[in-house]
Structure formats: structure tokens, C-alpha cells
Design an enzyme around this catalytic site. Structure first.
Site, PDB file in Angstrom:
ATOM      1  N   SER A  79       3.206   6.342   3.564  1.00 54.81           N
ATOM      2  CA  SER A  79       2.803   7.750   3.543  1.00 54.81           C
ATOM      3  C   SER A  79       3.782   8.663   2.815  1.00 54.81           C
ATOM      4  O   SER A  79       3.397   9.717   2.318  1.00 54.81           O
ATOM      5  CB  SER A  79       2.590   8.249   4.975  1.00 54.81           C
ATOM      6  OG  SER A  79       3.738   7.986   5.767  1.00 54.81           O
ATOM      7  N   LYS A 126       0.879  14.682   2.082  1.00 56.09           N
ATOM      8  CA  LYS A 126       0.547  16.027   2.569  1.00 56.09           C
ATOM      9  C   LYS A 126       0.029  16.935   1.459  1.00 56.09           C
ATOM     10  O   LYS A 126      -0.745  17.852   1.713  1.00 56.09           O
ATOM     11  CB  LYS A 126       1.761  16.641   3.253  1.00 56.09           C
ATOM     12  CG  LYS A 126       2.114  15.900   4.549  1.00 56.09           C
ATOM     13  CD  LYS A 126       2.343  16.819   5.700  1.00 56.09           C
ATOM     14  CE  LYS A 126       2.380  16.056   7.016  1.00 56.09           C
ATOM     15  NZ  LYS A 126       3.524  15.123   7.101  1.00 56.09           N
ATOM     16  N   GLU A 169       2.312  25.779   9.895  1.00 57.52           N
ATOM     17  CA  GLU A 169       3.367  25.362  10.803  1.00 57.52           C
ATOM     18  C   GLU A 169       3.987  24.101  10.218  1.00 57.52           C
ATOM     19  O   GLU A 169       3.347  23.396   9.440  1.00 57.52           O
ATOM     20  CB  GLU A 169       2.802  25.065  12.196  1.00 57.52           C
ATOM     21  CG  GLU A 169       2.219  23.653  12.376  1.00 57.52           C
ATOM     22  CD  GLU A 169       1.027  23.323  11.492  1.00 57.52           C
ATOM     23  OE1 GLU A 169       0.237  24.236  11.223  1.00 57.52           O
ATOM     24  OE2 GLU A 169       0.910  22.155  11.068  1.00 57.52           O
TER      25      GLU A 169
HETATM   26  C1  LIG Z   1       3.758  14.299   8.220  1.00 56.69           C
HETATM   27  C2  LIG Z   1       3.939  12.884   7.881  1.00 56.69           C
HETATM   28  C3  LIG Z   1       3.340  11.851   8.633  1.00 56.69           C
HETATM   29  C4  LIG Z   1       2.527  12.100   9.879  1.00 56.69           C
HETATM   30  O1  LIG Z   1       1.401  12.878   9.697  1.00 56.69           O
HETATM   31  P1  LIG Z   1      -0.071  12.277   9.721  1.00 56.69           P
HETATM   32  O2  LIG Z   1      -0.920  13.471   9.746  1.00 56.69           O
HETATM   33  O3  LIG Z   1      -0.201  11.422  10.925  1.00 56.69           O
HETATM   34  O4  LIG Z   1      -0.244  11.500   8.461  1.00 56.69           O
HETATM   35  C5  LIG Z   1       3.514  10.549   8.220  1.00 56.69           C
HETATM   36  N1  LIG Z   1       4.268  10.251   7.140  1.00 56.69           N
HETATM   37  C6  LIG Z   1       4.872  11.212   6.401  1.00 56.69           C
HETATM   38  C7  LIG Z   1       5.687  10.810   5.228  1.00 56.69           C
HETATM   39  C8  LIG Z   1       4.734  12.553   6.744  1.00 56.69           C
HETATM   40  O5  LIG Z   1       5.338  13.497   6.018  1.00 56.69           O
END
Ligand SMILES: *Cc1c(COP(=O)(O)O)cnc(C)c1O
Length: 410
Positions: free
Chosen positions: A392, A103, A125
Site C-alpha cells: 500500500s 491514498k 483528518e
Molecule cells: C493509510 C494507510 C493504510 C491504511 O489505510 P486503509 O484505508 O486501510 O488502506 C495502509 N497503508 C498505507 C501505506 C497507508 O498510508
């Protein structure tokens, strides 16, 4: 039910990582906004186009990615996991970024854009709080005012992230409408934006009215840019056979796929949150169970009843718990460019523990959904295949969930 049935990879000549000039990916996307926001959105679009064409902007962004966020994130050959699945698995380690997920890539890009536009107040948000923390971090870095809208339910269950945002100097506004979760926080942020069109709204995923999905994809595309050069360096070939990522709104997935969308050699597989199962009603698998509708300023697949009322999504993972999905992902699924698995809570938990035991990496529960795809696709993997899977985020925020699982199994 579900558009996954339509499977025609019709035309690889269209440029899939960009929408048309109205913000449509196929029939999804667009900008459905109240008149009062029209000027703000037009100025944002112009500023984004200018910034993209300005080498100085890109230089400043890449400098922050490198020296502040810690990029490039490693592409790690997970040897034990590879042996287990009989193929070659590489993990793109977004969990190692500053603030613990992908992010920050987007938050830094948008804050530079806000600064360029002379904005002084940032709004955002957040659901689980990850985007809120990334935005509050970027605001502290730039000395800008920050207001984060967060459903009251989420404020209570993600208190550590609320404390972080407070410490970073952001103001967290608990939202008490609806179910008091992400959808309601987003409604409130849009409402605030309408009465304060001068503020800069940093959206955290590839959702919202055009140009947001395009803009967030652009700022996350560094993920696949790095995968390309890292693969070249490590295996002397710059593309994988498979790309795998989890999809909430779709930003880490879009970043992972961006530079490969028009490359037919690369199979692309997304994981959405199955919750307790797509037939159970307790799910967030929008692409599997959604129908076409409009939410938060864009046209997409949506979990809704016959009257167009939003059906509350459910997933063990707060980051995947959204009733819509990014328009690009709805489009890719519809034309068969991506294959989408719904990974249930239990399958994600098993995958999270497996990665931890096999590789010493505790993943975010969202990322564990991407890992859950390995078991589903194992019959298709060949020994020589190269599979790149994006982790992620890290699992610190999910320890309570994981500890509960351990207790239940004892
Ligand atoms: C917010 C988040 C997601 C989901 O958001 P995407 O916009 O689909 O990437 C996935 N993994 C983590 C660790 C997150 O913080």
C-alpha cells in the site's frame, strides 16, 4: 469475541462491492449523522451518483491518475520472494504512486467531486499524515483552501508530514482532546463540518457515514481494475488464487478486492494490526476483538468497553491504529468472504526486513502487515498458485521505526 467464527459464504449472488441504498453492507454501515449535516450528505450522495454516470468526470479522473499520480502502478512478479514461499507472488506497487501510497487515488477522486460541487474549502483528518499530505497535494493542484485536523500527539511524532502539508499550503490544526490521535482528529473534523457544512470533507478511508465508504471504495477500485488486466497480460488469466492486503479503515484492501468480491475462485485474506497480540490489550485488531457499535457516523465492529467507551487501539503502524474498521470489511469477515489474520508488530517488522533484503523494496509498516500473512498462509500455498499482495505504501516515513529495530538487534 470476534465474528471470525461465523463462516458461511452464504450467497455469492448478492453484489458485495456495493452497499444497499441506505449504505449498509449486511448489518454494517449506514449514516448516523446529526441533523445539521443531513442536507450536505444528501447533496454529496447526489453529486457522487451524477459524477459516476458522467463519462467526462471519469475521463478527467483517469487522466489525473495516469499523468499526475503515475498509474497504472506496476504488478511485479517477486521471484525471490516467490521461491522462498514456494508459490507465485505478485506485488501491486501502490508504493510507487505520487505521495507514496494508495491514498492519492481517493484524494484526487474526491477533489474532482468537490470542484464539481463548486466547493472552495476542503477539510480532512489525518493520523500518520499520509492522507493529510495526499489531500494537501490535491488542494494545491486545484488551488483550493485546505484545513487538516491532526491529533497533537501525531503532529509531534509525524513532523515531516506536517512540514510537507505546510509547504503545500494546507493549514494543520493540532487537536488536543482525548488521546490527541486519529479518533480525536476525526471528531474535531466532524465538529468543524457541522459548523461549516459548506466545506467539503475528504475522508481518507472506507469509513464514515454513507456514501463515504462506497465512494472511497469506488475511487480505490482502480487497483483491482488494473490487477485484472495486468494478470491477463502477464499470466494470461485475469484472476489470482489469493488476494492479500492490510486493513486499517480498509481502503487499499477494498480497492484490491473490489472487482473480485463476487468471484468464488479468489480467496481473500486481510491483515489487521495485532499490535503486541490480540490477548495483550495493546492491539488494533478490531475484527478480532471488536463488538458492534457506532463511531464517526457508521455502524461497525469497534474496540469498546462494556459502557461503549472507546478502547484506545495500539499498533506500531500509525496507519492501522483505528478503533473501528470499514463496514464492508466487518461484513466480509462476518459472512466468511474474507479470512482475517492479526499480524503483530514483530511479525510485521520481520516481513518488512524480509521484503527489503529479498526484493529491494522498503515497504510502509502498514503494508508489512500484509506481507506478514505470507508466513501464516505458506502451508496452504501450492506451487502453481498465484498470490497478489498489495504494497500500500513506501517505507520512507517509517525509517525511524526500522532504524530502531536494527539498533535493537545489534
Ligand atoms: C493509510 C494507510 C493504510 C491504511 O489505510 P486503509 O484505508 O486501510 O488502506 C495502509 N497503508 C498505507 C501505506 C497507508 O498510508
Amino acid at each position: 469475541m470476534g465474528v471470525q467464527k461465523i463462516k458461511i459464504i452464504s450467497n455469492f449472488n448478492i453484489i458485495m462491492n456495493q452497499p444497499d441504498n441506505k449504505g449498509y453492507y449486511g448489518t454494517f454501515g449506514g449514516a448516523y449523522i446529526p441533523e445539521i449535516l443531513h442536507g450536505s450528505v444528501e447533496r454529496l450522495k447526489a453529486a457522487f451518483d451524477e459524477a459516476k454516470a458522467d463519462p467526462a468526470f471519469k475521463a478527467e479522473y483517469y487522466d489525473l491518475l495516469k499523468h499526475y499520480a503515475g498509474r497504472p502502478s506496476p504488478l511485479y512478479h517477486a521471484k525471490r520472494l516467490s521461491a522462498l514461499y514456494g508459490t507465485n507472488i505478485y506485488l501491486k506497487r501502490e508504493d510507487l504512486n505520487h505521495t507514496g501510497s494508495h491514498k492519492i487515488n481517493n484524494a484526487l477522486g474526491q477533489i474532482l467531486l468537490a470542484k464539481r460541487m463548486g466547493k472552495t474549502r476542503i477539510i480532512a483528518e489525518t493520523g500518520a499524515g499520509q492522507h493529510g499530505v495526499a489531500t494537501a497535494t490535491a488542494c494545491a493542484l486545484m488551488g483550493l483552501e485546505c484545513i487538516v485536523f491532526m491529533g497533537k500527539t501525531d503532529v509531534d511524532r509525524q513532523f515531516l508530514n506536517v512540514q510537507k502539508m505546510n509547504m503545500l499550503g494546507a493549514k494543520v490544526e493540532p487537536v488536543t482532546s482525548g488521546n490527541m490521535t486519529l479518533k480525536d482528529a476525526t471528531n474535531e473534523a466532524i465538529r468543524y463540518w457541522c459548523s461549516n457544512p459548506d466545506s467539503f470533507y475528504i475522508i481518507g478511508s472506507t469509513v464514515g457515514p454513507h456514501p463515504y465508504p462506497d465512494m472511497v471504495a469506488y475511487f480505490q477500485s482502480v487497483i483491482s481494475e488494473e490487477i485484472k488486466s495486468q494478470l491477463q497480460e502477464q499470466i494470461n488469466r485475469n484472476y489470482p488464487d489469493y488476494l492479500i492486503a492490510c486493513v486499517g479503515g480498509g481502503s487499499n484492501a477494498m480497492g484490491t478486492y473490489f472487482h473480485y468480491l463476487n468471484d468464488e475462485r479468489v480467496k481473500i485474506i486481510s491483515a489487521e494490526a495485532g499490535g503486541l497480540g490480540i490477548e495483550s490489550g495493546e492491539t488494533a485488531a478490531t475484527i478480532h476483538v471488536g463488538t458492534v457499535g457506532i463511531i464517526h457516523g457508521f455502524r461497525t465492529l469497534l474496540m469498546q468497553d462494556e459502557d461503549g467507551q472507546i478502547i484506545e487501539p495500539y499498533s506500531i503502524s500509525a496507519g492501522l491504529d483505528y478503533p473501528g474498521v470499514g463496514p464492508a470489511h466487518a461484513h466480509f469477515a462476518q459472512i466468511g468472504r474474507t479470512k482475517v489474520h492479526a499480524i503483530n508488530d514483530d511479525e510485521a517488522l520481520v516481513a518488512a526486513f524480509e521484503l527489503t533484503k529479498m526484493e529491494g523494496i522498503i515497504p510502509a509498516i502498514e503494508s508489512a502487515h500484509a506481507l506478514g500473512v505470507l508466513k501464516k498462509e505458506q502451508p496452504n500455498f501450492k506451487p502453481d498458485d498465484v498470490v497478489v499482495l498489495t504494497v500500500s505504501g513506501r517505507g520512507d516515513k517509517d525509517m525511524e521505526t526500522y532504524v530502531k529495530r536494527i539498533a535493537n538487534n545489534e
